[in-house]
Scaffold this motif. Structure first.
Motif, mmCIF file in Angstrom:
data_model
loop_
_atom_site.group_PDB
_atom_site.id
_atom_site.type_symbol
_atom_site.label_atom_id
_atom_site.label_comp_id
_atom_site.label_asym_id
_atom_site.label_seq_id
_atom_site.Cartn_x
_atom_site.Cartn_y
_atom_site.Cartn_z
ATOM 1 N N ILE A 45 0.874 -1.178 0.000
ATOM 2 C CA ILE A 45 0.000 0.000 0.000
ATOM 3 C C ILE A 45 0.910 1.226 0.000
ATOM 4 O O ILE A 45 1.522 1.566 1.015
ATOM 5 N N GLU A 46 0.988 1.901 -1.158
ATOM 6 C CA GLU A 46 1.957 2.984 -1.305
ATOM 7 C C GLU A 46 1.376 4.259 -1.897
ATOM 8 O O GLU A 46 2.118 5.208 -2.165
ATOM 9 N N THR A 47 0.056 4.293 -2.099
ATOM 10 C CA THR A 47 -0.594 5.490 -2.620
ATOM 11 C C THR A 47 -1.830 5.801 -1.785
ATOM 12 O O THR A 47 -2.429 4.907 -1.175
ATOM 13 N N ALA A 48 -2.212 7.070 -1.795
ATOM 14 C CA ALA A 48 -3.402 7.474 -1.048
ATOM 15 C C ALA A 48 -4.645 6.773 -1.590
ATOM 16 O O ALA A 48 -5.544 6.401 -0.829
ATOM 17 N N ALA B 47 -1.202 -13.137 1.252
ATOM 18 C CA ALA B 47 -0.789 -13.672 2.553
ATOM 19 C C ALA B 47 -0.483 -12.583 3.560
ATOM 20 O O ALA B 47 -0.446 -12.838 4.767
ATOM 21 N N ALA B 48 -0.250 -11.355 3.086
ATOM 22 C CA ALA B 48 0.119 -10.263 3.980
ATOM 23 C C ALA B 48 -0.089 -8.933 3.281
ATOM 24 O O ALA B 48 -0.168 -8.863 2.051
ATOM 25 N N LEU B 49 -0.179 -7.879 4.081
ATOM 26 C CA LEU B 49 -0.223 -6.503 3.581
ATOM 27 C C LEU B 49 0.963 -5.740 4.147
ATOM 28 O O LEU B 49 1.369 -5.963 5.291
ATOM 29 N N LEU B 50 1.516 -4.832 3.337
ATOM 30 C CA LEU B 50 2.588 -3.959 3.789
ATOM 31 C C LEU B 50 2.250 -2.528 3.394
ATOM 32 O O LEU B 50 1.527 -2.292 2.426
ATOM 33 N N CYS B 51 2.816 -1.595 4.142
ATOM 34 C CA CYS B 51 2.596 -0.177 3.877
ATOM 35 C C CYS B 51 3.923 0.458 3.486
ATOM 36 O O CYS B 51 4.911 0.337 4.221
ATOM 37 N N GLY B 52 3.958 1.137 2.329
ATOM 38 C CA GLY B 52 5.158 1.857 1.908
ATOM 39 C C GLY B 52 5.146 3.263 2.457
ATOM 40 O O GLY B 52 4.635 4.195 1.816
ATOM 41 N N ALA B 53 5.696 3.450 3.646
ATOM 42 C CA ALA B 53 5.580 4.718 4.364
ATOM 43 C C ALA B 53 6.217 5.881 3.603
ATOM 44 O O ALA B 53 5.653 6.982 3.547
ATOM 45 N N GLU B 54 7.383 5.663 3.020
ATOM 46 C CA GLU B 54 8.075 6.751 2.333
ATOM 47 C C GLU B 54 7.296 7.208 1.103
ATOM 48 O O GLU B 54 7.170 8.415 0.852
#
Length: 285
Positions: free
Chosen positions: A128-131, A148-155
């Protein structure tokens, strides 16, 4: 295709697929999973070479016990080639860069189905890397049984929204991601704060502990020095394991005696407590 299990990796180490010395060290880092990166850490001019060398990098990483995943590129013309190369060398998972929506995830899943045939192997881990993707986290998490998983691209998110990566806005998005992941039965990966400074172990342990309390199951890192801290911080403690075992044992005894309620250490135990106990014991296994 039957649903894949939620990810159980405590530590996922990013490794540039085009840097042989980093690839060579990766199997000995102790990470539960190695992410061979074809995206941000690889210069544009070296994308093709990194993809062509993926099989060799995969073979080296397979010398250790870790699962081996691949982070693919955008745009689509690069993504398809990356997925084809990853499947050809037996990747355990695909990190989908800048996942847009459920349709995007399903397209990747369809490509994997076609390439793998009747024996599905590769899990999907949407980033997840965009608004726009933040508003669709729930549908992204539930888009395919391969997720299997979710991740957030903070930068990436911070750059788009004009905030900093350690701002509460990003923390709020990550907490919402935990809820979306739980609703879909997948694992939220990440931390509520930066773990980039691998030298400050006290700060790292605090960030990891807070993240585990918030529901995260593991996290990615870019330095091998962080791996042991992630493995330790996202694993059940001996105290937690002892309590979980005694709660399960007490539940079994109560069932034999025909009792519906009981207590352990002065606290009443019911089904939500037992679910947590089972989850703790499963994580230890």
């Amino acid at each position: 295709m039957s649903a894949m299990r939620a990810a159980t990796w405590r530590s996922l180490l990013y490794v540039p697929a085009n840097v042989p010395r980093f690839v060579a060290k990766a199997p000995g880092a102790g990470a539960d999973a190695i992410i061979l990166d074809l995206e941000d850490s690889v210069p544009v001019a070296q994308k093709d070479a990194a993809r062509e060398g993926l099989a060799d990098a995969m073979r080296i990483c397979r010398e250790g016990p870790a699962a081996v995943l691949v982070r693919i590129n955008r745009p689509l013309r690069l993504a398809v080639r990356d997925v084809e190369a990853a499947v050809a060398c037996g990747a355990d998972g695909i990190l989908v860069t800048k996942a847009m929506d459920a349709g995007h995830v399903r397209l990747v899943a369809e490509l994997l189905d076609e390439l793998e045939g009747g024996t599905p192997r590769a899990a999907i881990l949407p980033l997840i890397e965009t608004a726009a993707a933040v508003a669709r986290m729930e549908e992204i998490a539930a888009a395919s049984s391969r997720v299997a998983a979710l991740l957030c691209g903070a930068e990436d998110l911070a750059a788009e929204m004009g905030c900093t990566a350690d701002d509460e806005v990003i923390a709020l998005i990550k907490r919402r991601m935990v809820i979306a992941a739980a609703a879909a039965g997948v694992t939220p990966l990440g931390t509520l704060g930066s773990i980039a400074d691998f030298r400050d172990h006290e700060k790292l342990r605090d960030v990891i502990a807070r993240s585990r309390r918030a529901g995260f199951g593991g996290a990615t890192c870019i330095h091998p020095g962080v791996v042991p801290l992630l493995n330790e911080g996202f694993a059940p403690t001996e105290k937690e394991l002892d309590l979980a075992r005694r709660q399960i044992a007490a539940a079994e005894e109560a069932e034999r005696e025909g009792r519906g309620s009981f207590e352990v250490d002065g606290r009443m135990v019911d089904e939500p407590i037992l679910r947590r106990a089972r989850r703790i014991l499963a994580a230890a296994r």
